[in-house]
Design a protein around this motif. Sequence first.
Motif, short mmCIF file in Angstrom:
data_model
loop_
_atom_site.label_atom_id
_atom_site.label_comp_id
_atom_site.label_asym_id
_atom_site.label_seq_id
_atom_site.Cartn_x
_atom_site.Cartn_y
_atom_site.Cartn_z
N ASP A 7 0.79 -1.23 0.00
CA ASP A 7 0.00 0.00 0.00
C ASP A 7 0.83 1.28 0.00
O ASP A 7 0.30 2.36 0.29
CB ASP A 7 -0.98 0.01 1.19
N ALA A 8 2.12 1.20 -0.34
CA ALA A 8 2.95 2.40 -0.37
C ALA A 8 4.19 2.15 -1.23
O ALA A 8 4.59 1.01 -1.45
CB ALA A 8 3.36 2.82 1.03
N HIS A 9 4.78 3.26 -1.67
CA HIS A 9 6.02 3.21 -2.44
C HIS A 9 6.90 4.37 -1.99
O HIS A 9 6.46 5.52 -1.94
CB HIS A 9 5.74 3.32 -3.94
N TYR A 10 8.16 4.08 -1.65
CA TYR A 10 9.12 5.08 -1.20
C TYR A 10 10.32 5.05 -2.14
O TYR A 10 10.85 3.97 -2.43
CB TYR A 10 9.58 4.78 0.22
N MET A 22 8.39 6.02 -9.74
CA MET A 22 9.67 6.59 -9.29
C MET A 22 9.69 8.08 -9.59
O MET A 22 9.80 8.50 -10.75
CB MET A 22 10.83 5.89 -9.99
N ASP A 23 9.58 8.89 -8.55
CA ASP A 23 9.56 10.35 -8.70
C ASP A 23 10.99 10.86 -8.73
O ASP A 23 11.46 11.57 -7.84
CB ASP A 23 8.78 10.97 -7.55
N PRO A 52 11.45 10.21 -14.57
CA PRO A 52 10.45 9.40 -13.89
C PRO A 52 10.12 8.12 -14.66
O PRO A 52 10.14 8.09 -15.90
CB PRO A 52 9.23 10.33 -13.82
N TYR A 53 9.80 7.07 -13.93
CA TYR A 53 9.39 5.80 -14.52
C TYR A 53 8.67 5.00 -13.45
O TYR A 53 8.68 5.34 -12.27
CB TYR A 53 10.59 5.02 -15.07
N ASN A 57 -0.08 8.16 -8.27
CA ASN A 57 1.22 8.80 -8.01
C ASN A 57 1.95 9.20 -9.29
O ASN A 57 3.12 9.58 -9.24
CB ASN A 57 2.14 7.91 -7.17
N GLY A 58 1.32 9.08 -10.45
CA GLY A 58 1.98 9.40 -11.70
C GLY A 58 1.02 9.24 -12.86
O GLY A 58 -0.19 9.12 -12.67
#
Length: 344
Positions: free
Chosen positions: A106-109, A315-316, A320-321, A285-286
């Motif tokens: 539930d998250a991406h860092y 990936m910010d 970006p990708y 997120n993108g």
Amino acid sequence: MKIRALLLLLLWPWAVSAQGFAGLGTAAEGFAVPERGVELHFPADHGAHPDFRIEWWYLTATLDGADGRDYGLQWTLFRSALKPGEQEGWQSPQIWMGHAAVTTPDAHYDTERLSRGGIGQAGVAASPFRAWIDEWEMSGDPLGAMRLTAAGPDFVYRLDMQAKGPLVLHGDRGYSVKSQAGQASYYYSQPFLHVSGTLDLPEGPVAVTGSAWIDREWSSQPLSDDQTGWDWFSLVLDDNTRVMAFRLRGSEDFTSGTWIAPDGTATPLANGAIRTTPVRRAAENGPEVPVEWHLEIPSRGLDVQVSALYAGAWMDTSFPYWEGPVTVTGSHAGRGYLEMTGYR
């Protein structure tokens, strides 16, 4: 303008060209280019190749947490050259960029580092192998024991890794063609790493075990000028088979891959042998990207659904990708990683 974007415009050679994704289709004048029939040598080729324009050391891992949850992580070191060769100090033409990320259900860092070469802040040594940028490091023996560390504002990870299989050369003994026009890279992997370690996340530390995959690639013009991005899969199936497959998107799509038997025997998959069909798209997120795929390799009886663990694994970073862990269901079961570039 963000500070990192300003630095990139000043230092990063890809930023000056729109030919192909991130300028990777720009003509390679003055740089070395891959040639068919050149034998790769180890451990020398674990190190940097400064006469080539672009290179990366790329690790992804699918992990089981002691808390019962699935995780994924990425560690990448990119080298790009303003001109061929290396010099000490600030005159070095080599630019380094590091990416690190952790993905949960539930998250991406993610986080990024930039460095100029020649000053010791980043680099790669072939023997003993060590790749680093600041305090991030991947080191050890790609055919033995290795260690990996990275940290960002929201995470820290430390992994111990052990190779359980051989290096795998893609394409024609490591010469990997990327387009109908013949652009190519040198490309090999270590897809047989068993890992254990700890993730420190905002909710606390978690012990993890799982498998990791290292990709090594270098070239000077790996794409044609009309290729806008790629969809790349690295899959570990339940029978211990590995699959690397990619589609390069352009005026005419180009596919390639490798079927890797449990003992490491590699069989190239030629253009057209792989079918990739987006099934579901999402924009979290993108930009909107395909987060579920139908992947087929008829010659191997593979007919699977590939689904993102977390659709928002964007990936910010300066280029970006999307990159995140996936699950595999259908004719085969398994897990792996998916990377998608060039989506807007």
